[in-house]
Design an enzyme around this catalytic site. Sequence first.
Site, PDB file in Angstrom:
ATOM      1  N   HIS A  31     -39.185   4.688  -6.954  1.00 53.74           N
ATOM      2  CA  HIS A  31     -39.272   5.081  -5.551  1.00 53.74           C
ATOM      3  C   HIS A  31     -37.992   5.758  -5.077  1.00 53.74           C
ATOM      4  O   HIS A  31     -38.041   6.650  -4.224  1.00 53.74           O
ATOM      5  CB  HIS A  31     -39.588   3.867  -4.684  1.00 53.74           C
ATOM      6  CG  HIS A  31     -41.002   3.402  -4.813  1.00 53.74           C
ATOM      7  ND1 HIS A  31     -41.425   2.164  -4.376  1.00 53.74           N
ATOM      8  CD2 HIS A  31     -42.099   4.000  -5.357  1.00 53.74           C
ATOM      9  CE1 HIS A  31     -42.721   2.030  -4.620  1.00 53.74           C
ATOM     10  NE2 HIS A  31     -43.145   3.128  -5.227  1.00 53.74           N
TER      11      HIS A  31
ATOM     12  N   HIS B 186     -49.328  11.155 -10.736  1.00 53.16           N
ATOM     13  CA  HIS B 186     -47.891  11.356 -10.949  1.00 53.16           C
ATOM     14  C   HIS B 186     -47.639  12.319 -12.110  1.00 53.16           C
ATOM     15  O   HIS B 186     -46.807  13.234 -12.003  1.00 53.16           O
ATOM     16  CB  HIS B 186     -47.200  10.024 -11.235  1.00 53.16           C
ATOM     17  CG  HIS B 186     -47.148   9.086 -10.079  1.00 53.16           C
ATOM     18  ND1 HIS B 186     -46.258   9.236  -9.036  1.00 53.16           N
ATOM     19  CD2 HIS B 186     -47.869   7.976  -9.800  1.00 53.16           C
ATOM     20  CE1 HIS B 186     -46.436   8.254  -8.169  1.00 53.16           C
ATOM     21  NE2 HIS B 186     -47.404   7.475  -8.603  1.00 53.16           N
TER      22      HIS B 186
END
Length: 407
Positions: A251, A383
Amino acid sequence: MTLWTARAAHRAWLDAEARRLVDFAAAADHPEHGFAWLDGSGAPLPEQGVHTWITCRVTHVAALAHLEGIPGASALADHGLRALAGPLRDPEHDGWFTALDSRGTVADSRKEAYQHAFVLLAAASATVAGRPGARELLDAAAAVIEQRFWEEETGRCRESWDAAWHADEPYRGANSNMHLVEAFLAAFDATGDRVWAERALRIAHFFVHEVAAPRDWRLPEHFTPDWQVVADYNTDDRAHPFRPYGVTVGHVLEWARLLVHVEAALPDPPSWLLADAEAMFAAAVARGWSVDGTEGFVYTLDYDDTPVVRSRMHWVVAEAISAAAVLGQRTGDERYEHWYRTWWDHAATYFVDTVQGSWHHELDPTLAPPPGGTWSGKPDVYHAYQATRLPLLPLAPSLAGALATVG
């Protein structure tokens, strides 16, 4: 140094990998309810049912593939849009359920900001791609987010509600708000309404500039309803897939990239966006990459930088690649090219599954796929797919917006 992205062979490799990922995701097509959870070989797992976030991510990827001119992608995107407008949407209270079982019965009726962020992202990308019903879905998702999740007074979003919107969860989270930044930027590209870019900036300012920066770029993920840090959240479930304890390295990298996208959305962006993006990137690399004696990014860190969960998640290296590509393009600094090459080599060696398809979603600390773990199967290509596209696109608020400018 000649960039890899300037070399025809590398560009062709990225394109081929993107097509391979889209082909794998296509097998998730559930006849009625959206997109299924796939096992390691790409077969649907009926016991997992249909999750809204997976349906949204496949729809988003399919919309991007359609923008690139990939035959068959439009049908995937349209299937996802129908599911989001139909069985996954609550006909009584509005908003989107978290999950259905394999028969289409509601399995989780909670209304989560995380799910709604991806509904908005999928609808926005499909709107840019010109898919029927996409703009209506975007407007509906935006209305629910504005009414139920957005806190104008704080400039960030609540976490979740019960099905009838009577009680909101006494928790606030960085993960859902990070994905709302991505979704808001996509909504800005799809609608031209600057309020979405301004909201993305407000969220980013709090989590990165107000929370992470004073902690030397260590970002706590969990907060009380009045936005106080809960440092010991999930100490008994440290490898949680969405709310792990401590600092989530991936993150930090994802925020670094998103700050550059926020900058691209603003006519007069503040200088801290790029400065903080570079600082977040550097901190994630220094503290998360190969810090336990084995190549790869650890999943989480304690607040003193000690590795907590040493598993290697595919989405983390994918976000690292994307961040290096975006920051390299933005700054021209050759350091980012070094990391871009390093992490593609790592991903290709350990994560890319050329036998059964897609990427291994998780590796243990010895870089082997574990028999169990945080993730089962291969439910997600989002992703990895974005890591193949961002290096080839101009900087823009969103991927769909970037593709629209080069299409």
